[in-house]
Design a protein around this motif. Structure first.
Motif, PDB file in Angstrom:
ATOM      1  N   THR A  18       0.837  -1.195   0.000  1.00 39.95           N
ATOM      2  CA  THR A  18       0.000   0.000   0.000  1.00 39.95           C
ATOM      3  C   THR A  18       0.875   1.249   0.000  1.00 39.95           C
ATOM      4  N   LEU A  19       0.298   2.330  -0.470  1.00 35.85           N
ATOM      5  CA  LEU A  19       0.936   3.637  -0.410  1.00 35.85           C
ATOM      6  C   LEU A  19      -0.049   4.578   0.275  1.00 35.85           C
ATOM      7  N   VAL A  20       0.409   5.281   1.296  1.00 36.19           N
ATOM      8  CA  VAL A  20      -0.408   6.285   1.981  1.00 36.19           C
ATOM      9  C   VAL A  20       0.271   7.631   1.775  1.00 36.19           C
ATOM     10  N   ALA A  21      -0.515   8.608   1.288  1.00 33.24           N
ATOM     11  CA  ALA A  21      -0.017   9.966   1.062  1.00 33.24           C
ATOM     12  C   ALA A  21      -0.642  10.897   2.092  1.00 33.24           C
ATOM     13  N   GLU A  22       0.214  11.612   2.817  1.00 35.70           N
ATOM     14  CA  GLU A  22      -0.231  12.558   3.840  1.00 35.70           C
ATOM     15  C   GLU A  22       0.473  13.889   3.620  1.00 35.70           C
ATOM     16  N   SER A  23      -0.250  14.966   3.839  1.00 33.16           N
ATOM     17  CA  SER A  23       0.348  16.295   3.743  1.00 33.16           C
ATOM     18  C   SER A  23       0.222  17.002   5.082  1.00 33.16           C
ATOM     19  N   PRO A  24       1.336  17.526   5.611  1.00 31.20           N
ATOM     20  CA  PRO A  24       1.249  18.292   6.856  1.00 31.20           C
ATOM     21  C   PRO A  24       0.356  19.529   6.695  1.00 31.20           C
ATOM     22  N   GLN A  25       0.170  19.989   5.454  1.00 30.59           N
ATOM     23  CA  GLN A  25      -0.674  21.156   5.196  1.00 30.59           C
ATOM     24  C   GLN A  25      -2.168  20.800   5.214  1.00 30.59           C
ATOM     25  N   SER A  26      -2.493  19.498   5.144  1.00 32.26           N
ATOM     26  CA  SER A  26      -3.884  19.025   5.220  1.00 32.26           C
ATOM     27  C   SER A  26      -3.947  17.805   6.139  1.00 32.26           C
ATOM     28  N   PRO A  27      -3.751  17.990   7.444  1.00 31.35           N
ATOM     29  CA  PRO A  27      -3.673  16.850   8.353  1.00 31.35           C
ATOM     30  C   PRO A  27      -4.983  16.079   8.516  1.00 31.35           C
ATOM     31  N   ASP A  28      -6.091  16.655   8.050  1.00 30.52           N
ATOM     32  CA  ASP A  28      -7.389  16.002   8.184  1.00 30.52           C
ATOM     33  C   ASP A  28      -7.736  15.107   6.990  1.00 30.52           C
ATOM     34  N   ARG A  29      -6.800  14.964   6.035  1.00 28.89           N
ATOM     35  CA  ARG A  29      -7.049  14.148   4.843  1.00 28.89           C
ATOM     36  C   ARG A  29      -5.825  13.304   4.509  1.00 28.89           C
ATOM     37  N   LYS A  30      -6.086  12.062   4.083  1.00 27.20           N
ATOM     38  CA  LYS A  30      -5.034  11.157   3.620  1.00 27.20           C
ATOM     39  C   LYS A  30      -5.566  10.419   2.399  1.00 27.20           C
ATOM     40  N   LEU A  31      -4.653   9.939   1.582  1.00 22.38           N
ATOM     41  CA  LEU A  31      -5.003   9.078   0.456  1.00 22.38           C
ATOM     42  C   LEU A  31      -4.302   7.744   0.646  1.00 22.38           C
ATOM     43  N   ARG A  32      -5.039   6.661   0.365  1.00 26.76           N
ATOM     44  CA  ARG A  32      -4.426   5.327   0.447  1.00 26.76           C
ATOM     45  C   ARG A  32      -4.668   4.617  -0.879  1.00 26.76           C
ATOM     46  N   PHE A  33      -3.599   3.997  -1.372  1.00 24.93           N
ATOM     47  CA  PHE A  33      -3.653   3.233  -2.602  1.00 24.93           C
ATOM     48  C   PHE A  33      -3.189   1.814  -2.309  1.00 24.93           C
ATOM     49  N   VAL A  34      -3.992   0.818  -2.692  1.00 23.61           N
ATOM     50  CA  VAL A  34      -3.531  -0.573  -2.661  1.00 23.61           C
ATOM     51  C   VAL A  34      -2.963  -0.824  -4.048  1.00 23.61           C
ATOM     52  N   LEU A  35      -1.679  -1.140  -4.109  1.00 27.26           N
ATOM     53  CA  LEU A  35      -0.993  -1.204  -5.393  1.00 27.26           C
ATOM     54  C   LEU A  35      -1.284  -2.500  -6.145  1.00 27.26           C
ATOM     55  N   ASP A  36      -1.664  -2.335  -7.420  1.00 26.15           N
ATOM     56  CA  ASP A  36      -1.839  -3.474  -8.319  1.00 26.15           C
ATOM     57  C   ASP A  36      -0.479  -3.939  -8.830  1.00 26.15           C
ATOM     58  N   LYS A  37       0.424  -2.962  -9.058  1.00 27.45           N
ATOM     59  CA  LYS A  37       1.784  -3.256  -9.515  1.00 27.45           C
ATOM     60  C   LYS A  37       2.764  -2.412  -8.720  1.00 27.45           C
ATOM     61  N   PHE A  38       3.874  -3.026  -8.361  1.00 31.31           N
ATOM     62  CA  PHE A  38       4.974  -2.337  -7.704  1.00 31.31           C
ATOM     63  C   PHE A  38       6.222  -3.018  -8.221  1.00 31.31           C
ATOM     64  N   GLU A  39       6.913  -2.360  -9.147  1.00 31.65           N
ATOM     65  CA  GLU A  39       8.012  -3.019  -9.843  1.00 31.65           C
ATOM     66  C   GLU A  39       9.058  -2.018 -10.290  1.00 31.65           C
ATOM     67  N   GLU A  40      10.190  -2.564 -10.679  1.00 32.74           N
ATOM     68  CA  GLU A  40      11.252  -1.730 -11.252  1.00 32.74           C
ATOM     69  C   GLU A  40      10.836  -1.308 -12.647  1.00 32.74           C
ATOM     70  N   LYS A  41      11.038  -0.025 -12.960  1.00 34.45           N
ATOM     71  CA  LYS A  41      10.733   0.479 -14.288  1.00 34.45           C
ATOM     72  C   LYS A  41      11.942   0.240 -15.172  1.00 34.45           C
ATOM     73  N   LYS A  42      11.717  -0.418 -16.254  1.00 36.33           N
ATOM     74  CA  LYS A  42      12.821  -0.751 -17.178  1.00 36.33           C
ATOM     75  C   LYS A  42      13.056   0.351 -18.167  1.00 36.33           C
TER      76      LYS A  42
END
Length: 143
Positions: A119-143
């Motif tokens: 998973t990836l969670v994105a948080e901003s100190p400028q908006s502490p009342d909101r977060k985004l969470r992504f469950v990754l379908d792909k996580f790989e090295e970019k060729k």
């Protein structure tokens, strides 16, 4: 003496595996964005493809084939993966802005792999009342 040398070699080999993905160009793909409140409770879900590309200095986020594009510079990346792309954690501090250079905002991106789910969670100190969470379908090295 031999046991000390063998232990040292095993330690070096382990460190090499741990950092194997940390200096790579990465490609993360998700098909769902979860919007969370500041406590981590789910507020809503959006079905949208997001592609995140990360290298050692930069990050780009492309939402819904160019519907929104964000780019940024990575300020720091604390990376510790026991099994590359499967088990471990990265914490990335970055500043993202839209394609016009507007809306600059600091973010802490936490990529975590546990029990085969990344998973990836994105948080901003400028908006502490909101977060985004992504469950990754792909996580790989970019060729």
């Amino acid at each position: 003496m031999k046991s000390t040398i063998i232990t040292l070699l095993l330690l070096i080999a382990g460190c090499t595996v741990t950092f194997a993905q940390c200096d790579k160009k990465l490609n993360l793909v998700t098909s769902k964005t979860e919007h969370l409140d500041g406590s981590g409770n789910l507020e809503r879900t959006a079905d949208e493809q997001t592609i995140i590309e990360i290298n050692d200095k930069n990050i780009s986020v492309n939402i819904e084939n160019g519907k929104q594009t964000l780019t940024g510079t990575i300020k720091s990346n604390n990376c510790n993966w026991q099994t590359p792309f499967k088990e471990g954690k990265s914490v990335i501090n970055t500043t993202l802005k839209d394609e016009d250079g507007n809306g600059e905002k600091d973010y802490v991106l936490t990529i975590e792999g546990k029990d085969g789910k990344v998973t990836l969670v994105a948080e901003s100190p400028q908006s502490p009342d909101r977060k985004l969470r992504f469950v990754l379908d792909k996580f790989e090295e970019k060729k």
